[in-house]
Design a protein around this motif. Structure first.
Motif, PDB file in Angstrom:
ATOM      1  N   LEU A  86       0.820  -1.216   0.000  1.00 34.08           N
ATOM      2  CA  LEU A  86       0.000   0.000   0.000  1.00 34.08           C
ATOM      3  C   LEU A  86       0.853   1.264   0.000  1.00 34.08           C
ATOM      4  O   LEU A  86       0.483   2.261  -0.626  1.00 34.08           O
ATOM      5  N   VAL A  87       1.998   1.230   0.673  1.00 34.82           N
ATOM      6  CA  VAL A  87       2.930   2.363   0.605  1.00 34.82           C
ATOM      7  C   VAL A  87       3.344   2.571  -0.847  1.00 34.82           C
ATOM      8  O   VAL A  87       3.354   3.698  -1.350  1.00 34.82           O
ATOM      9  N   SER A  88       3.666   1.500  -1.524  1.00 32.14           N
ATOM     10  CA  SER A  88       4.077   1.579  -2.923  1.00 32.14           C
ATOM     11  C   SER A  88       2.972   2.197  -3.780  1.00 32.14           C
ATOM     12  O   SER A  88       3.244   3.013  -4.666  1.00 32.14           O
ATOM     13  N   GLU A  89       1.738   1.836  -3.534  1.00 30.29           N
ATOM     14  CA  GLU A  89       0.620   2.375  -4.310  1.00 30.29           C
ATOM     15  C   GLU A  89       0.440   3.870  -4.063  1.00 30.29           C
ATOM     16  O   GLU A  89       0.264   4.643  -5.009  1.00 30.29           O
ATOM     17  N   LEU A  90       0.484   4.301  -2.801  1.00 28.67           N
ATOM     18  CA  LEU A  90       0.321   5.736  -2.513  1.00 28.67           C
ATOM     19  C   LEU A  90       1.476   6.549  -3.080  1.00 28.67           C
ATOM     20  O   LEU A  90       1.270   7.640  -3.625  1.00 28.67           O
ATOM     21  N   VAL A  91       2.682   6.038  -2.951  1.00 25.92           N
ATOM     22  CA  VAL A  91       3.846   6.739  -3.489  1.00 25.92           C
ATOM     23  C   VAL A  91       3.756   6.794  -5.012  1.00 25.92           C
ATOM     24  O   VAL A  91       4.006   7.839  -5.627  1.00 25.92           O
ATOM     25  N   GLY A  92       3.371   5.685  -5.629  1.00 23.44           N
ATOM     26  CA  GLY A  92       3.205   5.672  -7.081  1.00 23.44           C
ATOM     27  C   GLY A  92       2.200   6.720  -7.543  1.00 23.44           C
ATOM     28  O   GLY A  92       2.422   7.415  -8.540  1.00 23.44           O
ATOM     29  N   ASN A  93       1.099   6.857  -6.816  1.00 25.00           N
ATOM     30  CA  ASN A  93       0.103   7.879  -7.159  1.00 25.00           C
ATOM     31  C   ASN A  93       0.686   9.280  -7.017  1.00 25.00           C
ATOM     32  O   ASN A  93       0.436  10.140  -7.860  1.00 25.00           O
ATOM     33  N   ALA A  94       1.436   9.506  -5.958  1.00 27.76           N
ATOM     34  CA  ALA A  94       2.036  10.829  -5.752  1.00 27.76           C
ATOM     35  C   ALA A  94       3.010  11.163  -6.883  1.00 27.76           C
ATOM     36  O   ALA A  94       3.030  12.283  -7.388  1.00 27.76           O
ATOM     37  N   VAL A  95       3.786  10.188  -7.308  1.00 27.22           N
ATOM     38  CA  VAL A  95       4.760  10.408  -8.373  1.00 27.22           C
ATOM     39  C   VAL A  95       4.049  10.638  -9.715  1.00 27.22           C
ATOM     40  O   VAL A  95       4.377  11.562 -10.453  1.00 27.22           O
TER      41      VAL A  95
END
Length: 171
Positions: A86-95
């Motif tokens: 889930l961290v990866s998903e939120l960071v991916g969205n931010a990027v």
């Protein structure tokens, strides 16, 4: 998307370690990379860690989350795997979606729950979209919605914080 914690697929190989792409993943290598990330970027439990808005930051955020949840907080591999994904998903969205140069990662543990926050300077709200089995992208918030106990967005005077919480068993 990231596979199981023990798989190599979907994992970035750290720079400067001289491993070929056929190298096998190991917990020792992952711990070494996570410690490197802690030294370079800081501990997201002690304050917000600024990360550059680049695709490689998802790997850094995953390593930081793994180190915090599994090693520092001593939570099990199942919760660690979910938090890391889930961290990866939120960071991916931010990027991908905010146009930010830098975003912030923060992780907190409260009685019976963990909270992960990703702050960015955009006030554009993420949108949970219906997902079809054949969709190749757009599953990030769907996964956050399915795997977390709660998630949301806090608007700030300059930007927003997208967060999720997961229940954990206190010792």
């Amino acid at each position: 998307m990231m596979g199981g914690m023990a798989g190599l697929e979907g994992r970035e190989q750290p720079r400067g370690h001289g491993r070929a792409t056929t190298a096998r993943w190991s917990p020792a290598i992952e711990d070494e990379c996570a410690l490197e990330a802690l030294e370079l970027f800081g501990n997201p439990t002690e304050g917000e860690v600024p990360l550059p808005s680049r695709p490689e930051s998802a790997a850094v955020a995953r390593r930081l989350a793994q180190m915090v949840v599994l090693r520092q907080w001593g939570l099990g591999p199942r919760i660690t795997e979910d938090v890391v994904l889930l961290v990866s998903e939120l960071v991916g969205n931010a990027v991908r979606h905010t146009g930010a140069r830098v975003f912030g990662l923060r992780m907190r543990r409260f009685r019976g729950r963990v909270r992960v926050e990703v702050r960015d300077p955009s006030r554009g709200l993420p949108c949970l979209m219906p997902v079809q089995e054949t969709d190749l992208s757009g599953r990030g918030l769907f996964l956050v919605d399915r795997l977390s106990d709660r998630w949301g967005v806090d608007l700030l005077p300059r930007g927003k914080t997208t967060w999720f919480e997961m229940k954990v068993t206190d010792r």
